[in-house]
Scaffold this motif. Sequence first.
Motif, PDB file in Angstrom:
ATOM      1  N   GLY A 119       0.824  -1.215   0.000  1.00 21.95           N
ATOM      2  CA  GLY A 119       0.000   0.000   0.000  1.00 21.95           C
ATOM      3  C   GLY A 119       0.847   1.249   0.000  1.00 21.95           C
ATOM      4  O   GLY A 119       0.410   2.310   0.479  1.00 21.95           O
ATOM      5  N   ALA A 120       2.080   1.127  -0.554  1.00 23.52           N
ATOM      6  CA  ALA A 120       3.022   2.252  -0.530  1.00 23.52           C
ATOM      7  C   ALA A 120       2.892   3.130  -1.765  1.00 23.52           C
ATOM      8  O   ALA A 120       2.833   2.637  -2.886  1.00 23.52           O
ATOM      9  CB  ALA A 120       4.452   1.721  -0.438  1.00 23.52           C
ATOM     10  N   VAL A 121       2.859   4.459  -1.538  1.00 22.95           N
ATOM     11  CA  VAL A 121       2.857   5.429  -2.637  1.00 22.95           C
ATOM     12  C   VAL A 121       4.259   6.025  -2.722  1.00 22.95           C
ATOM     13  O   VAL A 121       4.758   6.586  -1.746  1.00 22.95           O
ATOM     14  CB  VAL A 121       1.822   6.554  -2.404  1.00 22.95           C
ATOM     15  N   PRO A 122       4.928   5.917  -3.864  1.00 20.88           N
ATOM     16  CA  PRO A 122       6.307   6.399  -3.974  1.00 20.88           C
ATOM     17  C   PRO A 122       6.397   7.921  -4.004  1.00 20.88           C
ATOM     18  O   PRO A 122       5.408   8.610  -4.246  1.00 20.88           O
ATOM     19  CB  PRO A 122       6.766   5.813  -5.321  1.00 20.88           C
ATOM     20  N   THR A 123       7.579   8.435  -3.739  1.00 22.65           N
ATOM     21  CA  THR A 123       7.850   9.869  -3.877  1.00 22.65           C
ATOM     22  C   THR A 123       8.388  10.111  -5.277  1.00 22.65           C
ATOM     23  O   THR A 123       9.466   9.628  -5.642  1.00 22.65           O
ATOM     24  CB  THR A 123       8.885  10.337  -2.837  1.00 22.65           C
ATOM     25  N   LEU A 124       7.628  10.859  -6.071  1.00 14.78           N
ATOM     26  CA  LEU A 124       7.977  11.091  -7.479  1.00 14.78           C
ATOM     27  C   LEU A 124       7.795  12.559  -7.827  1.00 14.78           C
ATOM     28  O   LEU A 124       7.197  13.326  -7.058  1.00 14.78           O
ATOM     29  CB  LEU A 124       7.076  10.240  -8.397  1.00 14.78           C
ATOM     30  N   ASP A 125       8.273  12.947  -9.012  1.00 16.43           N
ATOM     31  CA  ASP A 125       7.999  14.303  -9.484  1.00 16.43           C
ATOM     32  C   ASP A 125       6.602  14.340 -10.102  1.00 16.43           C
ATOM     33  O   ASP A 125       5.935  13.302 -10.266  1.00 16.43           O
ATOM     34  CB  ASP A 125       9.063  14.777 -10.483  1.00 16.43           C
ATOM     35  N   LEU A 126       6.154  15.528 -10.459  1.00 12.35           N
ATOM     36  CA  LEU A 126       4.780  15.717 -10.908  1.00 12.35           C
ATOM     37  C   LEU A 126       4.458  14.888 -12.150  1.00 12.35           C
ATOM     38  O   LEU A 126       3.433  14.198 -12.189  1.00 12.35           O
ATOM     39  CB  LEU A 126       4.535  17.210 -11.207  1.00 12.35           C
ATOM     40  N   SER A 127       5.314  14.935 -13.162  1.00  7.87           N
ATOM     41  CA  SER A 127       5.026  14.204 -14.399  1.00  7.87           C
ATOM     42  C   SER A 127       4.982  12.697 -14.157  1.00  7.87           C
ATOM     43  O   SER A 127       4.167  11.985 -14.760  1.00  7.87           O
ATOM     44  CB  SER A 127       6.055  14.548 -15.482  1.00  7.87           C
ATOM     45  N   SER A 128       5.839  12.201 -13.254  1.00  8.57           N
ATOM     46  CA  SER A 128       5.848  10.765 -12.948  1.00  8.57           C
ATOM     47  C   SER A 128       4.580  10.353 -12.198  1.00  8.57           C
ATOM     48  O   SER A 128       4.042   9.258 -12.418  1.00  8.57           O
ATOM     49  CB  SER A 128       7.087  10.401 -12.122  1.00  8.57           C
ATOM     50  N   TYR A 129       4.101  11.231 -11.304  1.00  8.27           N
ATOM     51  CA  TYR A 129       2.825  10.953 -10.634  1.00  8.27           C
ATOM     52  C   TYR A 129       1.695  10.848 -11.655  1.00  8.27           C
ATOM     53  O   TYR A 129       0.811   9.983 -11.547  1.00  8.27           O
ATOM     54  CB  TYR A 129       2.497  12.056  -9.623  1.00  8.27           C
ATOM     55  N   GLN A 130       1.702  11.742 -12.645  1.00  9.91           N
ATOM     56  CA  GLN A 130       0.659  11.711 -13.668  1.00  9.91           C
ATOM     57  C   GLN A 130       0.730  10.435 -14.497  1.00  9.91           C
ATOM     58  O   GLN A 130      -0.294   9.843 -14.845  1.00  9.91           O
ATOM     59  CB  GLN A 130       0.784  12.949 -14.564  1.00  9.91           C
ATOM     60  N   GLU A 131       1.961   9.986 -14.798  1.00 11.27           N
ATOM     61  CA  GLU A 131       2.140   8.739 -15.551  1.00 11.27           C
ATOM     62  C   GLU A 131       1.659   7.547 -14.723  1.00 11.27           C
ATOM     63  O   GLU A 131       0.996   6.639 -15.236  1.00 11.27           O
ATOM     64  CB  GLU A 131       3.609   8.567 -15.924  1.00 11.27           C
ATOM     65  N   LEU A 132       2.021   7.538 -13.424  1.00 13.89           N
ATOM     66  CA  LEU A 132       1.604   6.447 -12.550  1.00 13.89           C
ATOM     67  C   LEU A 132       0.083   6.416 -12.406  1.00 13.89           C
ATOM     68  O   LEU A 132      -0.517   5.327 -12.326  1.00 13.89           O
ATOM     69  CB  LEU A 132       2.279   6.586 -11.184  1.00 13.89           C
ATOM     70  N   LEU A 133      -0.542   7.588 -12.383  1.00 15.98           N
ATOM     71  CA  LEU A 133      -2.000   7.641 -12.292  1.00 15.98           C
ATOM     72  C   LEU A 133      -2.644   6.945 -13.482  1.00 15.98           C
ATOM     73  O   LEU A 133      -3.632   6.207 -13.328  1.00 15.98           O
ATOM     74  CB  LEU A 133      -2.465   9.106 -12.216  1.00 15.98           C
ATOM     75  N   ARG A 134      -2.085   7.155 -14.681  1.00 16.67           N
ATOM     76  CA  ARG A 134      -2.638   6.487 -15.866  1.00 16.67           C
ATOM     77  C   ARG A 134      -2.514   4.959 -15.746  1.00 16.67           C
ATOM     78  O   ARG A 134      -3.422   4.218 -16.131  1.00 16.67           O
ATOM     79  CB  ARG A 134      -1.930   6.979 -17.129  1.00 16.67           C
ATOM     80  N   GLU A 135      -1.383   4.506 -15.176  1.00 11.81           N
ATOM     81  CA  GLU A 135      -1.209   3.062 -14.990  1.00 11.81           C
ATOM     82  C   GLU A 135      -2.201   2.540 -13.947  1.00 11.81           C
ATOM     83  O   GLU A 135      -2.795   1.469 -14.126  1.00 11.81           O
ATOM     84  CB  GLU A 135       0.228   2.754 -14.561  1.00 11.81           C
ATOM     85  N   ALA A 136      -2.375   3.277 -12.864  1.00 15.07           N
ATOM     86  CA  ALA A 136      -3.316   2.863 -11.817  1.00 15.07           C
ATOM     87  C   ALA A 136      -4.740   2.789 -12.359  1.00 15.07           C
ATOM     88  O   ALA A 136      -5.508   1.880 -12.005  1.00 15.07           O
ATOM     89  CB  ALA A 136      -3.246   3.849 -10.647  1.00 15.07           C
ATOM     90  N   GLU A 137      -5.087   3.733 -13.233  1.00 10.21           N
ATOM     91  CA  GLU A 137      -6.413   3.707 -13.847  1.00 10.21           C
ATOM     92  C   GLU A 137      -6.576   2.498 -14.762  1.00 10.21           C
ATOM     93  O   GLU A 137      -7.639   1.876 -14.809  1.00 10.21           O
ATOM     94  CB  GLU A 137      -6.653   5.010 -14.625  1.00 10.21           C
ATOM     95  N   TYR A 138      -5.495   2.135 -15.483  1.00  8.41           N
ATOM     96  CA  TYR A 138      -5.560   0.973 -16.368  1.00  8.41           C
ATOM     97  C   TYR A 138      -5.789  -0.304 -15.557  1.00  8.41           C
ATOM     98  O   TYR A 138      -6.605  -1.164 -15.912  1.00  8.41           O
ATOM     99  CB  TYR A 138      -4.270   0.848 -17.186  1.00  8.41           C
ATOM    100  N   ASN A 156      -4.583  11.158  -6.796  1.00 11.73           N
ATOM    101  CA  ASN A 156      -5.378  12.368  -7.049  1.00 11.73           C
ATOM    102  C   ASN A 156      -5.244  13.364  -5.910  1.00 11.73           C
ATOM    103  O   ASN A 156      -5.195  14.581  -6.132  1.00 11.73           O
ATOM    104  CB  ASN A 156      -6.851  12.002  -7.268  1.00 11.73           C
ATOM    105  N   THR A 157      -5.174  12.861  -4.679  1.00 13.02           N
ATOM    106  CA  THR A 157      -4.981  13.740  -3.516  1.00 13.02           C
ATOM    107  C   THR A 157      -3.630  14.439  -3.589  1.00 13.02           C
ATOM    108  O   THR A 157      -3.513  15.649  -3.355  1.00 13.02           O
ATOM    109  CB  THR A 157      -5.078  12.929  -2.208  1.00 13.02           C
ATOM    110  N   LEU A 158      -2.577  13.672  -3.925  1.00 10.97           N
ATOM    111  CA  LEU A 158      -1.233  14.245  -4.044  1.00 10.97           C
ATOM    112  C   LEU A 158      -1.163  15.285  -5.158  1.00 10.97           C
ATOM    113  O   LEU A 158      -0.570  16.353  -4.993  1.00 10.97           O
ATOM    114  CB  LEU A 158      -0.219  13.134  -4.324  1.00 10.97           C
ATOM    115  N   LEU A 159      -1.782  14.983  -6.301  1.00 11.00           N
ATOM    116  CA  LEU A 159      -1.747  15.911  -7.429  1.00 11.00           C
ATOM    117  C   LEU A 159      -2.514  17.187  -7.121  1.00 11.00           C
ATOM    118  O   LEU A 159      -2.107  18.275  -7.523  1.00 11.00           O
ATOM    119  CB  LEU A 159      -2.316  15.229  -8.690  1.00 11.00           C
TER     120      LEU A 159
END
Length: 265
Positions: free
Chosen positions: A39-58, A69-72
């Motif tokens: 259940g760990a959320v990594p520490t990333l830059d903004l663009s990487s968070y957006q990329e990870l969000l797309r993967e999580a949605e998939y 979404n909360t972090l963004l």
Amino acid sequence: MLAAMFSGRHQLNRDSKGTIFIDRDGTHFRHILNWLREGAVPTLDLSSYQELLREAEYYQLVGLIENLNTLLSKKDEDEDKPEMTRKEIIKCLQSKRVRLRGVNLSGLNLSKLDLSGVDFSNARLINTFFSRAKLQCANFCDSEADGSNFHNAILPSCLFTRASLHGSVLAGANLQSANMQDASLKCCSFCEADLRSAHLQGADLTNANLSGANLEGANLKGAILTGSNLRQANLQRAYLRDADLRDAILEGANLGGANLVGASR
């Protein structure tokens, strides 16, 4: 999604070695696995968070999607927090060390300060207050100043080239000889402003309020004035060649000696 894929109900693509193939970019798959394990959320830059969000949605990982979404949202809020306070800027002015190029000063109250000659180019100045400030020869080139307030500010010979001031208030401001070439000035208020000899070539003044403004000798070549309010404005000897004046209100405007060659009306 992953549970469904490995439930046995679906045929999986395998390579020659029997390895299962998932047609996704593998860059963030380790973060997907860490989420499933811990259940760990990594520490990333903004663009990487957006990329990870797309993967999580998939992969339809609802918990990870909510966390991202909360972090963004928090990062979006942080972007508009000013990087300096009014007191810090006053200290800079006193010590003559004023470096505000590219700085985020959104929402800050800088009214009544003497900011003459200060370089605000490329700065983020959303909803910043400059009312009654002294800003002669200040540089606002390429700045984002939408919704900012320059009411009664002293701005002669200022540079606003390519700046964005959508919906800003410049009523009563002294903008004599200011350079606002190619600036976005949509829906701005210039009521009673002094714009004598101002450079407004190519500026977008769509729906701007210029009622009672003094534009004597101003250069408005190719400016977009569609739907603007020029009621009672002084446009004597203004250069309006190729300007777009469609739907502009010109009731009571003084156009004596103005150059209107090629202007759309």
